[in-house]
Design a protein around this motif. Structure first.
Motif, short mmCIF file in Angstrom:
data_model
loop_
_atom_site.label_atom_id
_atom_site.label_comp_id
_atom_site.label_asym_id
_atom_site.label_seq_id
_atom_site.Cartn_x
_atom_site.Cartn_y
_atom_site.Cartn_z
N ASN A 54 -8.06 5.97 -3.91
CA ASN A 54 -7.13 4.91 -4.30
C ASN A 54 -7.79 3.52 -4.23
O ASN A 54 -7.13 2.52 -4.00
CB ASN A 54 -5.82 4.97 -3.49
N LYS A 81 -1.93 -1.90 -7.04
CA LYS A 81 -0.72 -1.37 -6.41
C LYS A 81 -0.20 -0.14 -7.13
O LYS A 81 0.19 0.83 -6.50
CB LYS A 81 0.35 -2.46 -6.40
N ARG A 84 -2.08 2.77 -6.16
CA ARG A 84 -1.81 3.22 -4.79
C ARG A 84 -0.45 3.87 -4.64
O ARG A 84 -0.23 4.62 -3.69
CB ARG A 84 -1.98 2.05 -3.82
N TYR A 109 9.12 1.07 4.53
CA TYR A 109 8.11 0.04 4.25
C TYR A 109 7.34 0.31 2.96
O TYR A 109 7.22 -0.57 2.09
CB TYR A 109 7.16 -0.07 5.44
N ASN A 113 7.56 -1.72 -0.66
CA ASN A 113 6.37 -2.37 -1.22
C ASN A 113 6.19 -1.98 -2.68
O ASN A 113 5.69 -2.77 -3.48
CB ASN A 113 5.12 -1.94 -0.46
N PHE A 114 6.59 -0.75 -3.01
CA PHE A 114 6.40 -0.29 -4.39
C PHE A 114 7.64 -0.54 -5.25
O PHE A 114 7.83 0.10 -6.28
CB PHE A 114 6.00 1.19 -4.39
N TYR A 162 7.50 7.74 -0.97
CA TYR A 162 7.46 7.23 -2.35
C TYR A 162 6.84 8.24 -3.30
O TYR A 162 6.52 7.93 -4.44
CB TYR A 162 6.78 5.86 -2.44
N ARG B 182 -2.53 -0.75 3.28
CA ARG B 182 -2.80 -0.97 1.85
C ARG B 182 -2.39 0.25 1.05
O ARG B 182 -1.87 0.14 -0.04
CB ARG B 182 -4.29 -1.22 1.63
N SER B 183 -2.67 1.43 1.62
CA SER B 183 -2.27 2.66 0.93
C SER B 183 -0.76 2.72 0.78
O SER B 183 -0.26 3.33 -0.14
CB SER B 183 -2.73 3.90 1.71
N ARG B 184 -0.05 2.08 1.72
CA ARG B 184 1.42 2.07 1.62
C ARG B 184 1.89 0.85 0.83
O ARG B 184 3.03 0.43 0.95
CB ARG B 184 2.03 2.02 3.03
N GLY B 185 0.99 0.25 0.07
CA GLY B 185 1.40 -0.82 -0.84
C GLY B 185 1.34 -2.22 -0.27
O GLY B 185 1.82 -3.15 -0.89
N ALA B 186 0.76 -2.38 0.93
CA ALA B 186 0.66 -3.72 1.49
C ALA B 186 -0.37 -4.52 0.72
O ALA B 186 -1.34 -3.97 0.21
CB ALA B 186 0.25 -3.65 2.96
N ASP B 187 -0.13 -5.82 0.61
CA ASP B 187 -1.07 -6.69 -0.08
C ASP B 187 -1.37 -7.85 0.83
O ASP B 187 -0.51 -8.68 1.08
CB ASP B 187 -0.44 -7.16 -1.39
#
Lengths: 286, 265
Positions: A54, A81, A84, A109, A113-114, A162, B182-187
């Protein structure tokens, strides 16, 4: 669609005295929707490879195609994103990533984020809390009040919530009790059966034999074998030479053979039982 | 696998590496004091030659030292330019509003630039050739006289050693947690200041918890092996003076003579 690696190399600290090769010219193609095992001993480059899935790491040279994205050394860090969300990683001891005040919020969480709405996020969080085998009443607890095994399940739920198309898990069952281990492995197998790709990084050859469709064997940053489990485990001398262990069923059959009870080399415990039963009675085990 | 090393130590085998860390630390301090004794071009020439001699003696590539100076280069240039444009004296070449370009100013700008660069260069010589734990040992030795004032030097050095020991561990853990989030979408690099500050929470909370766990584990491990304070403990790494340490000693003596002489010119 498939996951394609074309001559992918990765160099750590290029140009410095600490320069080290992480991945050495990897080329392979994986079919999506399969259960893939990634094996090799510590330092063989498994974790480095995993982080390329990823784009946490980008290749120093070569090209990766995954989930409709193309990753090259020039790929920008922006706009990853989407990748990921489709390709997610569960690192070793993922319980270290928990941070929220309640279990539910922690699982939400990732989905939030997505871009999941609050309601959607809560819905999937509750669904996956149940799927990983936790009771609904832990939802409002602090994740830090849970046992180690429960924390692990929450962390895994936090990534699976997700529903990434491709999920790569690094030793997800390490340190769990035997029952918990089987439950988690069955969960991943089921997830794969529902049309997702599961990549399992593991040292446990029984899991490889029991669940994997395809095996990648790494050594010194190189891919030394890519085959189905039966072929990988067939050559005992080759495994020994590369310091890889065999599934217990195969070892057991070998011991039986040495004691004069020769049977065909089995892959799984069930096959072993079948072979023994067949040899004893001439009837298949069922 | 950890690819980083604590501090900026780079393995090497020149004699600078064999000099006792205590000597290196003291020489570095002494050199910095000596820089401030320079008042004229002869003094700066002497100290620059000595500084560069130390750099060359490490046998390391120039890039290593450039990397040391690089993060500070803007600060150095800014300070040097301030000196250049705000100082009047000698011949004035140019004047506008509050800015003046004069011969004194230019010379002083160059001096400030040299002073800064030399301090960074000699500190780099020490940090790249001395292991952090050796520096900690050397600091303990230097702090020894404080024992007279009932300061628990052993405890201070234990704290320093443990802190240094856990820098790479915490660094690895930070990278790991950042990758997981980051893998969980954190930026971590996107959005405005508030959004960025908020995005740090998912990284800091696990890091704090992990550090506390590591600290508790370590204290349990130390106690179960009978640790009862550092009083009367022998050491694993013993620092011994050797002939090589005469080199920094002579280096300091010659440097002092030169600096004092140039001041009298």
């Amino acid at each position: 669609m498939s996951i394609k690696f074309k001559n992918v190399s990765y160099i750590y600290n290029p140009g410095s005295p600490l320069e080290a090769v992480g991945l050495d010219d990897l080329s392979f193609e994986l079919e999506e929707g399969k259960f893939i095992a990634l094996v090799g001993h510590t330092g063989s480059g498994k974790s480095t490879l995993m982080q390329h899935f990823n784009a946490l790491l980008k290749p120093s040279s070569g090209e990766i195609e995954i989930a409709g994205y193309k990753i090259t050394p020039e790929t920008s860090n922006k706009g990853l994103k989407g990748l990921r969300q489709k390709v997610s990683l569960v690192f070793q001891f993922p319980e270290a990533q928990l941070f929220e005040s309640t279990v539910l919020r922690d699982i939400e969480y990732g989905p939030k984020n997505f871009g999941f709405s609050d309601e959607e996020a809560e819905k999937v969080a509750r669904k996956w809390l149940e799927k990983v085998g936790l009771k609904a009443d832990v939802a409002e607890k602090s994740p830090f009040d849970l046992s180690g095994g429960q924390m692990r399940r929450v962390a895994i739920a936090g990534v699976m919530a997700y529903e990434p198309d491709i999920i790569c898990l690094d030793e997800p069952a390490a340190g769990l009790d035997p029952q918990g281990r089987i439950e988690m492995m069955e969960l991943f197998k089921q997830y794969q059966a529902e049309g997702h790709t599961v990549i399992l990084v593991t040292h446990n050859m029984d899991d490889v034999a029991d669940y994997a469709d395809d095996v990648l064997v790494m050594e010194h940053g190189q891919l030394i074998k890519h085959d189905v489990p039966r072929e990988v485990f067939k050559d005992r001398d080759w495994l020994f030479k590369h310091h890889l262990s065999e599934p217990h069923s195969s070892l057991f059959a070998d011991k039986l053979g040495k004691a004069g009870f020769v049977i065909k080399q089995p892959l799984t415990i069930n096959e072993l039982a079948d072979e023994i039963a067949a040899r004893l009675k001439g009837v298949p085990h069922e | 696998m950890s690819k980083i090393i604590i501090g900026r130590y780079l393995p090497g085998s020149t004699f600078v590496y064999r000099v006792d860390p205590r000597a290196k630390l003291l020489t570095t301090f002494y050199f910095i004091i000596m820089i401030f004794l320079a008042t004229n071009w002869q003094g700066y020439l002497a100290i620059t030659i000595f500084g560069l001699a130390a750099v060359v003696a490490t046998g390391l590539k120039a890039k290593v030292f450039w990397d040391g100076v690089k993060p500070m280069i803007w600060l150095i240039l800014f300070t040097a330019l301030m000196q250049t444009f705000f100082m009047a004296g000698g011949t004035t070449y140019w004047h506008w509003w509050i800015f003046t370009l004069s011969s004194e100013g230019i010379i002083n700008g160059i001096y400030v630039f040299l002073r800064f660069s030399l301090i960074i260069l000699v500190s780099t010589v020490m940090t790249v050739t001395t292991k952090p734990l050796e520096i900690a040992d050397a600091m303990e030795w230097i702090l020894k006289p404080l024992k007279l004032f009932k300061v628990n030097v052993g405890m201070i050095s234990l704290v320093i050693s443990i802190a240094l020991r856990f820098v790479p561990t915490l660094f690895d853990q930070t990278v790991k947690i950042m990758n997981a989030q980051r893998s969980r979408g954190a930026d971590f690099n996107d959005g405005g200041l508030i959004k960025r500050a908020k995005s740090v929470v998912p990284m800091l909370v696990p890091l704090f918890i992990d550090s506390l766990e590591v600290a508790l584990d370590l204290s349990t491990a130390m106690e179960s092996r009978g640790y009862k304070g550092s009083e009367g403990r022998t050491r694993y790494r013993i620092l011994t003076w050797s002939k090589v340490d005469l080199v920094p000693l002579f280096y300091c003596i010659i440097l002092t003579i030169l600096m004092v002489t140039t001041r009298m010119l």
